[in-house]
Design a protein around this motif. Structure first.
Motif, short mmCIF file in Angstrom:
data_model
loop_
_atom_site.label_atom_id
_atom_site.label_comp_id
_atom_site.label_asym_id
_atom_site.label_seq_id
_atom_site.Cartn_x
_atom_site.Cartn_y
_atom_site.Cartn_z
N VAL A 20 -7.18 -8.10 3.57
CA VAL A 20 -8.03 -9.20 4.00
C VAL A 20 -7.63 -10.50 3.32
CG1 VAL A 20 -10.40 -10.09 4.00
CG2 VAL A 20 -9.96 -7.70 4.59
N SER A 21 -7.32 -10.43 2.02
CA SER A 21 -6.99 -11.66 1.29
C SER A 21 -6.07 -11.35 0.12
CB SER A 21 -8.27 -12.34 0.78
OG SER A 21 -8.79 -11.64 -0.34
N TRP A 22 -5.60 -12.43 -0.50
CA TRP A 22 -4.78 -12.33 -1.70
C TRP A 22 -5.65 -12.36 -2.96
CZ3 TRP A 22 0.60 -12.28 -1.00
CH2 TRP A 22 1.06 -12.68 0.26
N ALA A 23 -6.92 -12.71 -2.81
CA ALA A 23 -7.75 -13.14 -3.94
C ALA A 23 -7.87 -12.11 -5.05
CB ALA A 23 -9.15 -13.53 -3.43
N ASP A 24 -8.08 -10.84 -4.71
CA ASP A 24 -8.32 -9.84 -5.74
C ASP A 24 -7.08 -9.06 -6.16
OD1 ASP A 24 -11.05 -10.40 -5.96
OD2 ASP A 24 -11.53 -9.11 -4.26
N GLY A 25 -5.96 -9.44 -5.63
CA GLY A 25 -4.70 -8.83 -6.06
C GLY A 25 -4.47 -7.41 -5.59
N GLU A 26 -5.22 -6.94 -4.56
CA GLU A 26 -5.06 -5.56 -4.12
C GLU A 26 -3.63 -5.27 -3.64
OE1 GLU A 26 -9.47 -6.33 -2.91
OE2 GLU A 26 -7.57 -7.45 -2.77
N ALA A 27 -3.06 -6.22 -2.88
CA ALA A 27 -1.72 -5.99 -2.34
C ALA A 27 -0.70 -5.87 -3.47
CB ALA A 27 -1.33 -7.12 -1.39
N LEU A 180 -0.96 11.39 -2.48
CA LEU A 180 -2.03 10.41 -2.64
C LEU A 180 -1.70 9.10 -1.94
CD1 LEU A 180 -2.67 10.93 -6.46
CD2 LEU A 180 -3.73 12.14 -4.54
N VAL A 181 -2.73 8.50 -1.34
CA VAL A 181 -2.60 7.16 -0.75
C VAL A 181 -3.72 6.28 -1.28
CG1 VAL A 181 -1.51 8.05 1.34
CG2 VAL A 181 -3.99 7.77 1.29
N ASP A 182 -3.53 4.97 -1.13
CA ASP A 182 -4.53 3.95 -1.48
C ASP A 182 -4.55 3.65 -2.97
OD1 ASP A 182 -6.43 2.04 -1.30
OD2 ASP A 182 -7.98 3.30 -0.40
N PHE A 183 -3.59 2.85 -3.40
CA PHE A 183 -3.47 2.46 -4.81
C PHE A 183 -3.85 1.01 -5.05
CE2 PHE A 183 -1.11 6.36 -4.77
CZ PHE A 183 -1.25 6.88 -6.05
N GLU A 184 -4.63 0.42 -4.15
CA GLU A 184 -4.96 -1.00 -4.28
C GLU A 184 -5.81 -1.29 -5.51
OE1 GLU A 184 -8.71 -1.84 -1.45
OE2 GLU A 184 -6.93 -1.16 -0.39
#
Length: 271
Positions: A20-27, A180-184
């Motif tokens: 959704v965004s860059w803001a929280d650094g998930e990517a 495992l998946v989803d390491f954001e």
């Protein structure tokens, strides 16, 4: 397929995860964790392929894993053993490598969650929508009191990499192995802390997916770390209690009575 942080597109052998965004650094966390796993424990998570930007949104493209997500029923002994080996491989990635890769402590890590949880528990809330408001109020008071005790939790041992979100849907099973998946939200962690989080995850606990004792043994936790894991479980039970209070998304997404069941579960853990 959409969530509040990202949407997924499956194209042949690839998965495009658009945030959704860059803001929280998930990517950034997702990419760095997948790169680190590929170097130290290849095969337990998707191979990172490339990064892109789409309409101003960060995108991580990764390998599509074989198999189907777990969830809904208890793990078999074979699945528990495989998941234990996979998590052990993750936790064995040394802290020095995690920090050298630019990966900080996991989201809701042991240095931040207790303080944040204390604030959430202190917020004034209207509990009248609850089926048993008195029970929920008593459990919130008990959680606040438990959290205030200096001896309530172990001293963290940040020794390896953790996934943070072990919703059973993030475990892919191909009939032989768990991946495992989803390491954001992943990052530096304490395995005992992480496993307490995993076995208390609402999606897994309500369906009886994980056997806490069997999983801790499968991961190879020492007797001391199994005790530390048990000591951390009320923290995560209190976290889910807060998530299920009126005004939070968990209250509206789950059937009536789920909050009361979580309140009873928390009180049982600290009794």
């Amino acid at each position: 397929m959409q969530s509040h942080t990202h949407d997924l597109q499956f194209t042949g052998a690839e998965v495009r995860k658009r945030f959704v965004s860059w803001a929280d650094g998930e990517a950034d966390r997702e990419w760095l964790c997948l790169e680190l796993i590929q170097r130290h424990a290849p095969g337990i998570a998707p191979r990172p392929l490339r990064r892109e930007s789409e309409d101003g949104h960060p995108v991580v493209i990764m390998e599509r894993l074989p198999g189907d997500p777990l969830g809904g029923t208890a793990l078999t002994s074979a699945q528990t053993a495989s998941l234990g080996r996979t998590l052990r491989s993750l936790y064995d990635i040394p802290a020095e490598a995690v920090t050298a890769a630019g990966i900080a402590e996991r989201r809701h890590g042991p240095s931040t969650l207790p303080g944040a949880l204390g604030g959430w528990l202190s917020e004034g809330r209207d509990l009248s929508p609850c089926r048993d408001a008195a029970l929920v109020a008593d459990s919130v008071d008990a959680a606040r009191e438990w959290l205030s005790r200096a001896d309530g939790m172990p001293i963290p041992r940040l020794t390896g990499l953790g996934i943070s979100d072990l919703n059973p849907a993030n475990i892919m099973w191909d009939g032989r192995a768990c991946r495992l998946v989803d390491f954001e939200d992943g990052g530096l962690t304490d395995p005992a802390y992480d496993l307490a989080d995993h076995v208390e995850h609402l999606a897994g606990r309500l369906a009886g997916v994980f056997d806490p004792d069997a999983l801790s043994v499968a991961v190879g936790l020492s007797a001391d770390d199994r005790e530390r894991m048990h000591a951390y479980r009320p923290l995560w039970a209190a976290f889910w209690l807060v998530m299920l209070l009126p005004g939070n998304g968990g209250f509206s997404r789950n059937p009536s009575g789920t909050t009361e069941a979580q309140a009873n579960h928390f009180l049982k853990l600290i009794s």
